[in-house]
Design a protein around this motif. Structure first.
Motif, short mmCIF file in Angstrom:
data_model
loop_
_atom_site.label_atom_id
_atom_site.label_comp_id
_atom_site.label_asym_id
_atom_site.label_seq_id
_atom_site.Cartn_x
_atom_site.Cartn_y
_atom_site.Cartn_z
N ARG A 512 6.89 8.20 9.00
CA ARG A 512 6.67 6.87 8.80
C ARG A 512 6.33 6.69 7.26
O ARG A 512 6.70 5.72 6.69
CB ARG A 512 5.30 6.79 9.37
N ALA A 513 5.80 7.65 6.71
CA ALA A 513 5.79 7.51 5.30
C ALA A 513 7.12 7.28 4.34
O ALA A 513 7.17 6.56 3.46
CB ALA A 513 5.15 8.89 4.57
N ALA A 514 8.19 7.96 5.04
CA ALA A 514 9.51 7.83 4.53
C ALA A 514 10.10 6.29 4.32
O ALA A 514 10.75 5.96 3.83
CB ALA A 514 10.66 8.91 4.84
N ARG A 515 9.78 5.88 5.86
CA ARG A 515 10.22 4.62 5.99
C ARG A 515 9.53 3.60 5.15
O ARG A 515 10.14 2.62 4.68
CB ARG A 515 9.95 4.06 7.63
N ALA A 516 8.16 3.72 4.96
CA ALA A 516 7.21 2.81 4.04
C ALA A 516 7.90 3.03 2.63
O ALA A 516 8.14 2.03 2.10
CB ALA A 516 5.74 3.24 4.21
N ALA A 517 8.14 4.09 2.02
CA ALA A 517 8.72 4.29 0.66
C ALA A 517 9.97 3.66 0.74
O ALA A 517 10.29 2.99 -0.28
CB ALA A 517 8.94 5.77 0.47
N LEU A 518 10.89 3.74 1.79
CA LEU A 518 12.28 2.91 1.78
C LEU A 518 12.06 1.53 1.63
O LEU A 518 12.75 0.68 0.85
CB LEU A 518 12.99 3.27 3.09
N ALA A 519 11.03 0.94 2.29
CA ALA A 519 11.03 -0.61 2.25
C ALA A 519 10.46 -0.84 0.95
O ALA A 519 10.60 -2.02 0.35
CB ALA A 519 9.84 -1.00 3.34
N ASP A 520 9.72 -0.09 0.16
CA ASP A 520 9.17 -0.22 -1.12
C ASP A 520 10.15 0.01 -2.09
O ASP A 520 9.89 -0.09 -3.45
CB ASP A 520 7.75 0.49 -1.38
N ASP A 521 11.26 0.59 -1.68
CA ASP A 521 12.40 1.12 -2.62
C ASP A 521 11.80 2.10 -3.83
O ASP A 521 11.97 1.94 -4.85
CB ASP A 521 12.85 -0.06 -3.39
N ALA A 522 10.85 2.99 -3.13
CA ALA A 522 10.25 3.89 -4.19
C ALA A 522 10.27 5.15 -3.62
O ALA A 522 10.46 5.59 -2.33
CB ALA A 522 8.82 3.47 -4.46
N ASP A 523 9.77 6.21 -4.25
CA ASP A 523 9.41 7.55 -3.95
C ASP A 523 8.48 7.63 -2.92
O ASP A 523 7.47 6.79 -3.09
CB ASP A 523 9.53 8.57 -5.09
N ILE A 524 8.24 8.57 -1.96
CA ILE A 524 7.19 8.91 -1.23
C ILE A 524 5.97 9.50 -1.96
O ILE A 524 5.96 10.27 -2.72
CB ILE A 524 7.56 9.90 0.20
N GLY A 525 4.88 8.63 -2.06
CA GLY A 525 3.86 8.92 -2.70
C GLY A 525 2.67 9.14 -1.69
O GLY A 525 2.74 9.06 -0.40
N GLU A 526 1.53 9.42 -2.15
CA GLU A 526 0.07 9.78 -1.53
C GLU A 526 -0.09 8.47 -0.63
O GLU A 526 -0.58 8.75 0.38
CB GLU A 526 -0.92 10.27 -2.36
N ALA A 527 0.15 7.37 -1.30
CA ALA A 527 -0.47 6.01 -0.37
C ALA A 527 0.45 5.98 0.79
O ALA A 527 -0.14 5.47 1.71
CB ALA A 527 -0.28 4.89 -1.29
N HIS A 528 1.82 6.18 0.81
CA HIS A 528 2.69 5.97 1.86
C HIS A 528 2.05 7.25 2.96
O HIS A 528 2.14 6.79 4.24
CB HIS A 528 4.19 6.29 1.46
N LEU A 529 1.80 8.23 2.49
CA LEU A 529 1.34 9.54 3.41
C LEU A 529 -0.10 9.01 3.87
O LEU A 529 -0.10 9.22 5.41
CB LEU A 529 1.43 10.75 2.82
N LEU A 530 -0.72 8.21 3.26
CA LEU A 530 -2.10 8.34 3.66
C LEU A 530 -2.05 7.09 4.88
O LEU A 530 -2.75 6.96 5.81
CB LEU A 530 -3.13 7.77 2.68
N SER A 531 -1.24 5.96 4.58
CA SER A 531 -1.17 4.86 5.43
C SER A 531 -0.24 5.31 6.61
O SER A 531 -0.94 4.90 7.91
CB SER A 531 -0.13 3.93 4.92
N ALA A 532 0.57 6.35 6.57
CA ALA A 532 1.09 6.64 7.76
C ALA A 532 0.22 7.57 8.80
O ALA A 532 0.17 7.52 9.88
CB ALA A 532 2.44 7.56 7.34
N ALA A 533 -0.53 8.34 8.10
CA ALA A 533 -1.60 9.18 8.58
C ALA A 533 -2.63 8.45 9.38
O ALA A 533 -3.04 8.61 10.73
CB ALA A 533 -2.33 10.28 7.67
N ASP A 534 -2.92 7.20 8.86
CA ASP A 534 -3.83 6.17 9.64
C ASP A 534 -3.28 5.52 10.70
O ASP A 534 -3.76 5.17 11.74
CB ASP A 534 -4.19 5.28 8.47
N GLU A 535 -1.91 5.35 10.53
CA GLU A 535 -1.20 4.48 11.62
C GLU A 535 -1.03 5.46 13.02
O GLU A 535 -1.01 5.13 14.19
CB GLU A 535 0.18 3.92 11.19
N VAL A 536 -0.62 7.02 12.54
CA VAL A 536 -0.31 7.65 13.69
C VAL A 536 -1.33 8.26 14.19
O VAL A 536 -2.35 8.71 13.44
CB VAL A 536 0.75 8.67 13.31
N GLU A 537 -1.48 8.20 15.67
CA GLU A 537 -2.83 8.77 16.28
C GLU A 537 -2.04 10.30 16.79
O GLU A 537 -1.09 10.41 17.12
CB GLU A 537 -3.09 7.99 17.38
#
Length: 840
Positions: A512-537
Motif C-alpha cells: 500500500r505504501a508503494a502504491r501511495a508513493a507511486l501516486a505521488d511520484d515520490a520515494d516511499i517515505g514514513e508518511a506513506h508507511l504510516l498511512s498504509a498502516a492505518d488503512e490495513v487492519e
C-alpha cells in the motif's frame, strides 16, 4: 492462491470462441490495427447490502440496495454501480479450479487483480460516509454509489452484510506497427461492437488498464492469437515425466496451482531441471508443482523470529548435523515438527527456509493436493507424496493445513477420509528412516487427529506467534527492499503501529505504501508507511487476546502518557481506538440500539442532555450468559467513540502484572486517566470482586470501588459479569454501573449474521436458514463460530459447498455450552436475567 480458495463472480462471460468470432469483423474493418490478444480480467469489488427507509412514504417499508465498493480503492464506484443489481446473487467459483490463471493460455488466460481494500475497511468507510452525509451532499452520494432517488441517508440506514467478489470482463488488445496505435478494450458482451445500450465497452476499465503500466505489462504477456504454437502446448504440462493427466484433472482445474497471480508467464522449466527430480513409477501427482529442488532461501531470509529459528536449530538442524553427538546422549533426530499459530504469520515461509538451511529438497503439499472425489485416490496421493520424498531424499516434506487433511476423528469421518488419515499415519511412522523430515502446519493443535499428534509422529510442536517488534521491522525491510525509499527512512513508528499484525498484513502495508508513493511520484517515505498502516487492519484480531498483543499499537497524537509512580507499561497496556464499531458487530441489533440510545448518545451529545439536567453516564455494565459477545461489544463501544481502549482482567491483575492486585487496579486506572478520553474495560467483575468473601477480596473490591468513584467523565468504564448479583455491592453501586444492559443469547438475526460472517471467505452453498436457525436456538456466539469452522472443514474435505446438512451436523457435534452452564438456573431466576428455561 490455492485451488480450494473460493471467490464469487456476479455473472459468467461468453465463451472465447464466440468472442473471437464477433471481434473478427472489427479486426477486418480496421486498417492499422489487428486483434493481438484476448483474455479475461477479474476486477475486485466488495458488495455491501444496505437497508434503508425510503423517503416520501408516510409509512415506509424497509428497502434494500446493493452497493459495490472498489476493491482496488481506485475510485471506480460510479462505474461499478451498473453491476450492483446482479451482484445480489453472486456465483461461487474456484479461482484455480475453474479459471486458467496466468498468461500462457491465450484467450483462456485469466488475470485476477488482488484486493487492496478488505471487506471490513470498505464497510467501515461506507458507514462513515453514510453517517456524515447531509441533505446538501445526498445527491452526490446517490450519484457516487448509484443509489435510488428515494434513498434518504438521514433516515434509518443499516449495513446488513458484505461479500468480496470479482467482476469478470473480456479484455482485447489491438495493435499496429507503432506503439501509439495500441488499444485496449474492456467489455462484457460482444454487442459493444454495435454500441447498443445493453452491451457496451467499459471505457473506465479500458482507461484503467491502459494507465497502469504494471497491469498493461501483464496483458502484453498473454500469448498472442497469431502465435503458431498451440496454446495447449504452450501451457505448463501437468507432469514432468510424461505420464498422462488424471481423469478428473478438469475438475481440479487446468491451471498449475503454483501459477503466480502476478501474471508472469509460467513457462516449462529448462530440461536440466528435470534431471534433478526423480519421479517413481506409478506416481501420478504433478511433481513439478509440489517439489522444489535446493530452495534458494534460508533463515537469513526470515525477518526476525529469532526465538523460533533458534528453536528449529536445536530441534531439527543440530541433530541432523551432529547425529553421533546426539545419539551418545540418547537423543535422536526429531521425526516431525508441528508448527501452529495464527494464519499468515509465516509458517509456510519458515518451513521453506528450514529446507534451504538443511540443504534439502522441499516438498510442499496442501489439502487440495491430497484430497480427491474418487474413492481411495486420496490415500494414493498421500503415498505418492512420500514416495516422491524418498526418491528425492534428503527431503523436507511440509504438509500445510494438516487439520484439513487429518482432522480430529472424534466426529464422523467418511471411508475415504479414514483411508487418507491411515495412510498418512503409516507414512509418518517410517519417514525418518528414509532421511525425510516432516513439518506440518495448523492454526489450532486441537483440530488435528490425536493419532497424528502422538509421540513418534510429531515429537515437537512449535508455536509461530504474531511477529514481535524486531520481526515486524525485519519483515517491512524485506518487502521494501528493491523499492525506491526515502533516504534515512525510519520504520520505528510504523513498527509500533503494526503491533498485532500478521506477516501477510505487513506485506500488504509495504505494498500500500508503494502504491501511495507511486501516486505521488515520490520515494516511499514514513508518511506513506504510516498511512498504509492505518488503512490495513490486522487479519488475526481474534487471536490477539491470547498473545496479550494490541490490535493496533498507535497512540493518540500527543503520544501515550505514562503517569509517574506507575509500574505498568502504559504503552503496552493501552490500545489505539479500535476500528471495530457497531456496524461491524454481526447482528445484536437490539443490544447495540440500547447501548446507543441509553449510553453513547449522551456521551456524544452532552450539551443536549445537560439542558435537561441529565449527566452523561460514567460507564455501563454488560451482563449475560458466557461467550455471548460482551467483550466484543466493549471494543465496539470504544470504536464508536474513537477512544483508546484499556482492558483489565482478573488474570492480569493477579498473575501477569507485577505488584498486588490492589496496586495493579490503581495503576491501570492511573494510566486510563492520564490518557483520557479512554474506554476502560473491566472484565469478569464477578470473578474480580466476588461478593467480598475474604479479606483480600474485600480489599480489592474497596480499591476498585474507590477508583470507580474517582474516575473522571473522560474515562468511560465498561464492566462485564454473568450475574449482576455476584458483583460486590460496593462496586455495583459505585455510580459507574447505573446503566445495565443485557447481552443475551443471540437471537435469530444475530445467529445468522455470526454464521455468515464466520463463513464469509468459504464456499457457502444452498442453505435453508430457517432450518439452521431453528436448530441453533440456545447457541452462544462461541458455539456458532465453532459450528462454522466445523461445517467449513467438513465441506472442504468433501469438496463441496457448505450446506444446510453441514451446518446442522456441526450444530449437533458442537453442542450448546450454555446448556451445561452451572449458573443457568440462577440466571433464569435473576431479577436481571432472561428465562433460559424456555430455550433449553
Amino acid at each position: 492462491m490455492s485451488e480450494y480458495e473460493v471467490r464469487y463472480i456476479d455473472r459468467t462471460l461468453p465463451e472465447p470462441e464466440s468472442v473471437r468470432d464477433a471481434l473478427a469483423d472489427v479486426d477486418e474493418a480496421l486498417t492499422d490495427q489487428r486483434l493481438l490478444r484476448l483474455c479475461r480480467l477479474l476486477y475486485p469489488a466488495v458488495r455491501v447490502r444496505v437497508a434503508y427507509r425510503p423517503s416520501g412514504d408516510p409509512e415506509p417499508v424497509a428497502a434494500r440496495i446493493n452497493v459495490l465498493l472498489d476493491g482496488l480503492d481506485a475510485g471506480h464506484e460510479p462505474d461499478l454501480a451498473a453491476f450492483a443489481e446482479k451482484s445480489g446473487s453472486p456465483i461461487p467459483v474456484s479461482l484455480v479450479g475453474q479459471y486458467r490463471l496466468g498468461t500462457h493460455a491465450g484467450p483462456e488466460s485469466v488475470l485476477p487483480l488482488e484486493f487492496v481494500r478488505s471487506k471490513r475497511t470498505a464497510t467501515s468507510e461506507l458507514a462513515d460516509v453514510l453517517r456524515q452525509t447531509d441533505d446538501g451532499s445526498a445527491t452526490e452520494l446517490r450519484e457516487r454509489f448509484g443509489l435510488p432517488a428515494d434513498f434518504d441517508p438521514s433516515g434509518t440506514v443499516e449495513i446488513e452484510d458484505a461479500t468480496r467478489l470479482y467482476l469478470p470482463f473480456w479484455l482485447a488488445q489491438f495493435g499496429g506497427k507503432t506503439a501509439n496505435s495500441e488499444r485496449v478494450v474492456a467489455f462484457r458482451d460482444v454487442g459493444w461492437v454495435e454500441t447498443d445500450d445493453s452491451a457496451r465497452e467499459e471505457t473506465w476499465l479500458s482507461d484503467h488498464v491502459a494507465g497502469d503500466p504494471a497491469l498493461l505489462s501483464r496483458v502484453r504477456e498473454v500469448a498472442r492469437l497469431d502465435d503458431p504454437t498451440p496454446f495447449e502446448e504452450r501451457a505448463p504440462s501437468d507432469t514432468r515425466d510424461g505420464t498422462e493427466s488424471r481423469p478428473d484433472d478438469e475438475t481440479r482445474g487446468s491451471a498449475d496451482p503454483s501459477a503466480p497471480v502476478s501474471g508472469e508467464t509460467d513457462a516449462e522449466p529448462p530440461e536440466e531441471t528435470d534431471s534433478e527430480i526423480t519421479v517413481p513409477d506409478d506416481v501420478e501427482l504433478s511433481v513439478s508443482s509440489i517439489l522444489e529442488t535446493d530452495p534458494e532461501r534460508d533463515f537469513a531470509d526470515v525477518g526476525g523470529m529469532s526465538d523460533l529459528k533458534e528453536t528449529l536449530r536445536e530441534l531439527v538442524l543440530k541433530p541432523l548435523e551432529e547425529p553421533e553427538k546426539y545419539e551418545k546422549y540418547g537423543l535422536g533426530v526429531t521425526d516431525g515438527v508441528l508448527l501452529y499459530g495464527p494464519p499468515g504469520c509465516g509458517k509456510t515461509h519458515v518451513a521453506g527456509a528450514l529446507a534451504g538451511e538443511l540443504d534439502r529438497h522441499f516438498l510442499s503439499v496442501s489439502p487440495s493436493d491430497l484430497t480427491s472425489k474418487w474413492v481411495g485416490e486420496a490415500a494414493d496421493n498421500v503415498a505418492d507424496v512420500f514416495a516422491v520424498a524418498r526418491a528425492n531424499a534428503p527431503c523436507l516434506v511440509f504438509i500445510d493445513e494438516i487439520d484439513a487433511v487429518a482432522s480430529d476423528r472424534s466426529g464422523r469421518m467418511t471411508n475415504t477420509e479414514q483411508q487418507m488419515v491411515n495412510q498418512l499415519l503409516t507414512e509418518l511412522e517410517g519417514a525418518s528412516d528414509d532421511d525425510v523430515v516432516v513439518l506440518a502446519a495448523t492454526n489450532l493443535v486441537e483440530d488435528v487427529d490425536d493419532a497424528v499428534l502422538r509421540s513418534g509422529r510429531f515429537d515437537e510442536r512449535v508455536e509461530v506467534t504474531p511477529p514481535d517488534a524486531e520481526a515486524r521491522e525485519a519483515i517491512l525491510e524485506v518487502h521494501l527492499d528493491g523499492r525506491p525509499t526515502a533516504s534515512e527512512l525510519s520504520l520505528t513508528e510504523a513498527v509500533e503501529r503494526t503491533a498485532g499484525y500478521a506477516a501477510s498484513d505487513l506485506e500488504l502495508v509495504a505494498e500500500r505504501a508503494a502504491r501511495a508513493a507511486l501516486a505521488d511520484d515520490a520515494d516511499i517515505g514514513e508518511a506513506h508507511l504510516l498511512s498504509a498502516a492505518d488503512e490495513v487492519e490486522t487479519s488475526i484480531a481474534g487471536w490477539l487476546d491470547q498473545y496479550d498483543v494490541a490490535a493496533e499499537g498507535a497512540a493518540d497524537e500527543e503520544g501515550v502518557r505514562r503517569p509517574p509512580g506507575v509500574s505498568l507499561d502504559a504503552e503496552q497496556l493501552l490500545d489505539a481506538p479500535p476500528s471495530r464499531d457497531f456496524a461491524a458487530v454481526p447482528g445484536m441489533t437490539e443490544t447495540t440500539t440500547a447501548l446507543r440510545e441509553r449510553v453513547l448518545d449522551q456521551l456524544e451529545n452532552p450539551e443536549q442532555y445537560e439542558d435537561y439536567g441529565v449527566d452523561s453516564p460514567d460507564g455501563v455494565l454488560l451482563y449475560g450468559p458466557p461467550e455471548c459477545g460482551k467483550t466484543y461489544l466493549s471494543r465496539a463501544i470504544a470504536g464508536e467513540l474513537g477512544w483508546p481502549y484499556l482492558r483489565v482482567t482478573p488474570p492480569a491483575l493477579a498473575v501477569e502484572w507485577d505488584g498486588t492486585p490492589e496496586e495493579n487496579v490503581g495503576d491501570a486506572f492511573e494510566v486510563a486517566r492520564a490518557n483520557a478520553p479512554c474506554v476502560l474495560f473491566v472484565d469478569d467483575l464477578d470473578a474480580l470482586t466476588p461478593g467480598g468473601r475474604g479479606a483480600s477480596d474485600r480489599g480489592l473490591s474497596h480499591r476498585l470501588a474507590a477508583e470507580l468513584d474517582a474516575t473522571p467523565s473522560e474515562v468511560f468504564v465498561v464492566g462485564t459479569t454473568h450475574l449482576v448479583e455476584d458483583v460486590a455491592d460496593s462496586v455495583l453501586h459505585a455510580g459507574c454501573f447505573a446503566e445495565r444492559v443485557e447481552v443475551p443469547l443471540p437471537d435469530e438475526e444475530t445467529r445468522e449474521a455470526v454464521l455468515r460472517e464466520a463463513l464469509d471467505d468459504r464456499l457457502l452453498g444452498d442453505v435453508d436458514w430457517d432450518v439452521v436457525l431453528e436448530a441453533s436456538t440456545g447457541d452462544n456466539v462461541s458455539d456458532l463460530r465453532s459450528v462454522a469452522q466445523s461445517a467449513a472443514r467438513a465441506a472442504l474435505r468433501e469438496g463441496e459447498a457448505v450446506t444446510t446438512d453441514h451446518l446442522v451436523e456441526a450444530l449437533d457435534a458442537v453442542g450448546q455450552s450454555v446448556a451445561d452452564w452451572s449458573e443457568r438456573n440462577r440466571y433464569a431466576d435473576s431479577e436481571y436475567g432472561s428465562d433460559l428455561r424456555t430455550v433449553f
